[in-house]
Motif scaffolding. Structure first.
Motif, PDB file in Angstrom:
ATOM      1  N   UNK A 252       0.807  -1.182   0.202  1.00  0.00           N
ATOM      2  CA  UNK A 252       0.071  -0.168  -0.043  1.00  0.00           C
ATOM      3  C   UNK A 252       0.922   1.256   0.192  1.00  0.00           C
ATOM      4  N   UNK A 253       0.364   2.417  -0.416  1.00  0.00           N
ATOM      5  CA  UNK A 253       1.165   3.535  -0.475  1.00  0.00           C
ATOM      6  C   UNK A 253       1.672   3.966   0.981  1.00  0.00           C
ATOM      7  N   UNK A 254       2.946   4.302   1.103  1.00  0.00           N
ATOM      8  CA  UNK A 254       3.683   4.663   2.643  1.00  0.00           C
ATOM      9  C   UNK A 254       3.990   5.997   2.107  1.00  0.00           C
ATOM     10  N   UNK A 255       4.483   6.832   3.345  1.00  0.00           N
ATOM     11  CA  UNK A 255       5.058   7.846   3.358  1.00  0.00           C
ATOM     12  C   UNK A 255       6.655   7.726   2.920  1.00  0.00           C
ATOM     13  N   UNK A 256       6.980   8.386   1.807  1.00  0.00           N
ATOM     14  CA  UNK A 256       8.165   8.217   1.283  1.00  0.00           C
ATOM     15  C   UNK A 256       9.479   8.950   1.908  1.00  0.00           C
ATOM     16  N   UNK A 257      10.778   8.549   1.907  1.00  0.00           N
ATOM     17  CA  UNK A 257      11.697   9.214   2.626  1.00  0.00           C
ATOM     18  C   UNK A 257      12.352  10.057   1.362  1.00  0.00           C
ATOM     19  N   UNK A 258      13.570  10.714   1.890  1.00  0.00           N
ATOM     20  CA  UNK A 258      14.250  11.355   0.900  1.00  0.00           C
ATOM     21  C   UNK A 258      15.407  10.311   0.536  1.00  0.00           C
TER      22      UNK A 258
ATOM     23  N   UNK B 290      18.816 -16.272   8.621  1.00  0.00           N
ATOM     24  CA  UNK B 290      18.326 -16.586  10.019  1.00  0.00           C
ATOM     25  C   UNK B 290      18.854 -18.015  10.326  1.00  0.00           C
ATOM     26  N   UNK B 291      18.359 -18.883   9.044  1.00  0.00           N
ATOM     27  CA  UNK B 291      18.665 -20.401   9.229  1.00  0.00           C
ATOM     28  C   UNK B 291      20.037 -20.575   9.378  1.00  0.00           C
ATOM     29  N   UNK B 292      21.024 -19.764   8.760  1.00  0.00           N
ATOM     30  CA  UNK B 292      22.252 -20.186   8.774  1.00  0.00           C
ATOM     31  C   UNK B 292      23.235 -19.312   9.833  1.00  0.00           C
ATOM     32  N   UNK B 293      22.264 -18.818  10.713  1.00  0.00           N
ATOM     33  CA  UNK B 293      22.654 -18.154  12.115  1.00  0.00           C
ATOM     34  C   UNK B 293      23.732 -16.999  11.739  1.00  0.00           C
ATOM     35  N   UNK B 294      23.324 -16.368  10.745  1.00  0.00           N
ATOM     36  CA  UNK B 294      24.092 -15.053  10.163  1.00  0.00           C
ATOM     37  C   UNK B 294      23.188 -14.062  11.177  1.00  0.00           C
ATOM     38  N   UNK B 295      24.159 -13.132  11.592  1.00  0.00           N
ATOM     39  CA  UNK B 295      23.321 -11.937  12.426  1.00  0.00           C
ATOM     40  C   UNK B 295      23.558 -10.584  11.835  1.00  0.00           C
ATOM     41  N   UNK B 296      24.484 -10.166  10.955  1.00  0.00           N
ATOM     42  CA  UNK B 296      24.815  -8.764  10.596  1.00  0.00           C
ATOM     43  C   UNK B 296      24.951  -8.718   9.148  1.00  0.00           C
ATOM     44  N   UNK B 297      23.754  -8.017   8.548  1.00  0.00           N
ATOM     45  CA  UNK B 297      23.803  -8.098   7.079  1.00  0.00           C
ATOM     46  C   UNK B 297      23.762  -6.799   6.369  1.00  0.00           C
ATOM     47  N   UNK B 298      24.042  -6.596   5.159  1.00  0.00           N
ATOM     48  CA  UNK B 298      23.742  -5.431   4.412  1.00  0.00           C
ATOM     49  C   UNK B 298      22.928  -5.482   3.395  1.00  0.00           C
ATOM     50  N   UNK B 299      21.871  -4.559   3.388  1.00  0.00           N
ATOM     51  CA  UNK B 299      20.984  -4.592   2.132  1.00  0.00           C
ATOM     52  C   UNK B 299      21.199  -3.436   1.455  1.00  0.00           C
ATOM     53  N   UNK B 300      21.470  -3.376   0.101  1.00  0.00           N
ATOM     54  CA  UNK B 300      21.679  -2.339  -0.874  1.00  0.00           C
ATOM     55  C   UNK B 300      20.328  -2.122  -1.591  1.00  0.00           C
ATOM     56  N   UNK B 301      19.707  -0.936  -1.106  1.00  0.00           N
ATOM     57  CA  UNK B 301      18.513  -0.647  -2.199  1.00  0.00           C
ATOM     58  C   UNK B 301      18.765   0.578  -2.891  1.00  0.00           C
ATOM     59  N   UNK B 302      19.566   1.273  -2.697  1.00  0.00           N
ATOM     60  CA  UNK B 302      19.919   2.460  -3.675  1.00  0.00           C
ATOM     61  C   UNK B 302      19.398   3.566  -2.813  1.00  0.00           C
ATOM     62  N   UNK B 303      19.813   4.858  -3.375  1.00  0.00           N
ATOM     63  CA  UNK B 303      19.349   6.084  -2.782  1.00  0.00           C
ATOM     64  C   UNK B 303      17.960   6.294  -3.452  1.00  0.00           C
ATOM     65  N   UNK B 304      17.787   5.956  -4.665  1.00  0.00           N
ATOM     66  CA  UNK B 304      16.486   6.411  -5.571  1.00  0.00           C
ATOM     67  C   UNK B 304      16.464   7.728  -5.806  1.00  0.00           C
ATOM     68  N   UNK B 305      17.420   8.281  -6.175  1.00  0.00           N
ATOM     69  CA  UNK B 305      17.665   9.627  -6.672  1.00  0.00           C
ATOM     70  C   UNK B 305      17.019   9.818  -8.108  1.00  0.00           C
ATOM     71  N   UNK B 306      16.963   8.940  -8.843  1.00  0.00           N
ATOM     72  CA  UNK B 306      16.643   8.965 -10.240  1.00  0.00           C
ATOM     73  C   UNK B 306      15.193   8.177 -10.437  1.00  0.00           C
ATOM     74  N   UNK B 307      14.572   7.453  -9.495  1.00  0.00           N
ATOM     75  CA  UNK B 307      13.313   6.889  -9.556  1.00  0.00           C
ATOM     76  C   UNK B 307      12.223   7.802  -9.327  1.00  0.00           C
ATOM     77  N   UNK B 308      11.127   7.120 -10.047  1.00  0.00           N
ATOM     78  CA  UNK B 308      10.056   7.905 -10.023  1.00  0.00           C
ATOM     79  C   UNK B 308       8.741   7.010  -9.178  1.00  0.00           C
ATOM     80  N   UNK B 309       8.472   7.527  -8.102  1.00  0.00           N
ATOM     81  CA  UNK B 309       8.730   8.489  -7.144  1.00  0.00           C
ATOM     82  C   UNK B 309      10.287   8.295  -6.512  1.00  0.00           C
ATOM     83  N   UNK B 310      10.784   9.432  -6.070  1.00  0.00           N
ATOM     84  CA  UNK B 310      11.895   9.329  -5.392  1.00  0.00           C
ATOM     85  C   UNK B 310      12.072   8.444  -4.414  1.00  0.00           C
ATOM     86  N   UNK B 311      13.310   7.819  -3.887  1.00  0.00           N
ATOM     87  CA  UNK B 311      13.330   6.979  -3.030  1.00  0.00           C
ATOM     88  C   UNK B 311      12.252   5.591  -2.808  1.00  0.00           C
TER      89      UNK B 311
END
Length: 193
Positions: free
Chosen positions: A58-64, A117-138
Motif C-alpha cells: 500500500x502507499x506509504x510515506x516516502x523518505x528522501x 536466520x537459518x544459517x545463524x548469520x546476524x549482521x547483514x547489508x541490504x543495498x536498496x539504492x538512494x532512488x534519486x532517479x526513480x519515480x517517485x524518488x526513494x
C-alpha cells in the motif's frame, strides 16, 4: 534491653547457620523440554514466515534519498545499536536490490532474511539504492525501511556508513538463534566460573 542482650539473642538465633559452600548450580547434560509458551512463540514465528506477504504494498510515506533511517526493537542495547549504526560489526551477507521491482524486492528481502536466520548469520547489508532517479524518488528505499521492522527476525537496522553505501544501504541485525544464545550462556558461565 541492652546492646549486649540484643547481641546474645541474635547470636543464639543464628548459632546453627552455616556458610554456603558454593552458589553455583551445576549444569546437567539433560536438556529441559520447551515450555508451552516457548512452543507457541516458535509456532508463531514459523507461521509469520509462511505469511510474509503481509508486508505492505500500500502507499506509504516516502523518505528522501539522503535520509538516514533506523529502527531498533525494545531490548536491543544502546551499545549494540551504536556499534551497528557505525558499521563496526563484520558483515556476514549482503543483498543487492538495484534494478528490482517493488514486488521482486519484497520477495528477495523475505527470502534473504529467512536464509540468513537459518544459517545463524546476524549482521547483514541490504543495498536498496538512494532512488534519486526513480519515480517517485526513494521508492525502494522507503518500502525496504518500512518492511524490515515487520519481520520478526530483524532486531535493528540503520543506514550504512558511506564505505558500505551510505543512505543507499542498510545494516540489519538479526536476532540470535537458540544455538548462539546457548553458546553465549556457556561462554558467560566459563568466564564467571
Amino acid at each position: 534491653m541492652s546492646c549486649h542482650d540484643e547481641r546474645s539473642l541474635f547470636l543464639d538465633e543464628v548459632a546453627d547457620v552455616r556458610p554456603i559452600r558454593h552458589d553455583r548450580i551445576p549444569l546437567t547434560g539433560a536438556k529441559l523440554a520447551p515450555t508451552e509458551a516457548q512452543l507457541a512463540r516458535r509456532h508463531a514465528a514459523s507461521a509469520e514466515w509462511q505469511t510474509a506477504d503481509h508486508l505492505t504494498m500500500e502507499p506509504i510515506t516516502l523518505c528522501d534519498p539522503h535520509d538516514l533511517v533506523g529502527f531498533k526493537r525494545d531490548g536491543v542495547q544502546e551499545g549494540v545499536y551504536k556499534k551497528l549504526r557505525l558499521g563496526k560489526y563484520p558483515l556476514q551477507a549482503s543483498l543487492d536490490l538495484h534494478q528490482k521491482t517493488l514486488n521482486e524486492a519484497r520477495q528477495a528481502v523475505v527470502h534473504f532474511i529467512r536464509d540468513c536466520e537459518q544459517q545463524d548469520l546476524r549482521c547483514l547489508l541490504i543495498r536498496h539504492g538512494k532512488g534519486e532517479r526513480s519515480t517517485p524518488r526513494a521508492l525502494l528505499k522507503s518500502y525496504v525501511s518500512a518492511w524490515l521492522p515487520h519481520l520478526p527476525a530483524v532486531m535493528a537496522m540503520h543506514s550504512a556508513e558511506p564505505r558500505h553505501g551510505g543512505s543507499g544501504a542498510l545494516y540489519v541485525l538479526l536476532r540470535k538463534s537458540e544455538r548462539n544464545k546457548a553458546e553465549n550462556r556457556e561462554r558467560q558461565q566459563k568466564r564467571l566460573g
